[in-house]
Scaffold this active site. Structure first.
Site, PDB file in Angstrom:
ATOM      1  N   CYS A   1      40.715  45.337  34.954  1.00 56.62           N
ATOM      2  CA  CYS A   1      39.775  45.817  33.930  1.00 56.62           C
ATOM      3  C   CYS A   1      40.398  45.711  32.541  1.00 56.62           C
ATOM      4  CB  CYS A   1      39.398  47.281  34.185  1.00 56.62           C
ATOM      5  SG  CYS A   1      38.568  47.569  35.760  1.00 56.62           S
TER       6      CYS A   1
ATOM      7  N   CYS B   1      42.670  50.615  36.328  1.00 51.81           N
ATOM      8  CA  CYS B   1      42.423  49.281  36.882  1.00 51.81           C
ATOM      9  C   CYS B   1      43.075  48.187  36.023  1.00 51.81           C
ATOM     10  CB  CYS B   1      40.909  49.081  36.968  1.00 51.81           C
ATOM     11  SG  CYS B   1      40.382  47.395  37.277  1.00 51.81           S
TER      12      CYS B   1
END
Length: 158
Positions: free
Chosen positions: A84, A81
């Protein structure tokens, strides 16, 4: 033949320097334990690590998050991600600045799908604020530092 010898000597030092740099980088990235922990640099890095931890399993989550006497920020993330990777370090830095008033648990959703399902995580990054085992606040996506500070202050009650 003399030119070949000179070329070898000219190339050797840069390789050696690169190897030395890589060895030094590896040495500096080792976790601090034992007598090294008394040095200022080692103490500074380990202090930040104490407030942030990776959840190992459901039992670990129960012990360190749900049963925590301190408020806990839970970062549900994934290695793949992109957002993230932006949010995680930003949040870790701000949690470390709180000097132990709040903890941060990192939960990889690919490793702990059961926790992600239990806490209704449908997108990453998802960040929960937990106090006394209850979710008291939540956000999804990347936030700037001001928004994160406000989120932490609300959780801590400052």
């Amino acid at each position: 033949m003399g030119a070949v010898g000179r070329c070898r000597r000219a190339r050797s030092p840069p390789r050696l320097k690169m190897a030395q740099r890589l060895a030094l980088q590896r040495l500096l990235s080792l976790p601090t334990r034992g007598p090294l922990a008394s040095h200022g640099r080692a103490l500074g890095t380990s202090a930040g690590r104490r407030s942030t931890f990776n959840v190992q399993d459901g039992s670990d989550f129960q012990d360190r998050v749900v049963n925590s006497p301190k408020p806990v920020v839970v970062d549900f993330h994934a290695q793949w991600c992109g957002p993230c990777k932006i949010l995680g370090p930003r949040l870790e830095k701000l949690v470390a600045k709180q000097e132990g008033k709040v903890l941060m648990a990192k939960v990889d959703i690919d490793d702990h799908t059961d926790l992600a399902i239990e806490y209704e995580v449908s997108a990453v990054p998802t960040v929960l604020a937990m106090k006394n085992g209850d979710v008291v606040d939540k956000f999804v996506g990347v936030k700037d530092e001001d928004q994160l500070e406000a989120f932490l202050k609300k959780l801590i009650g400052a």
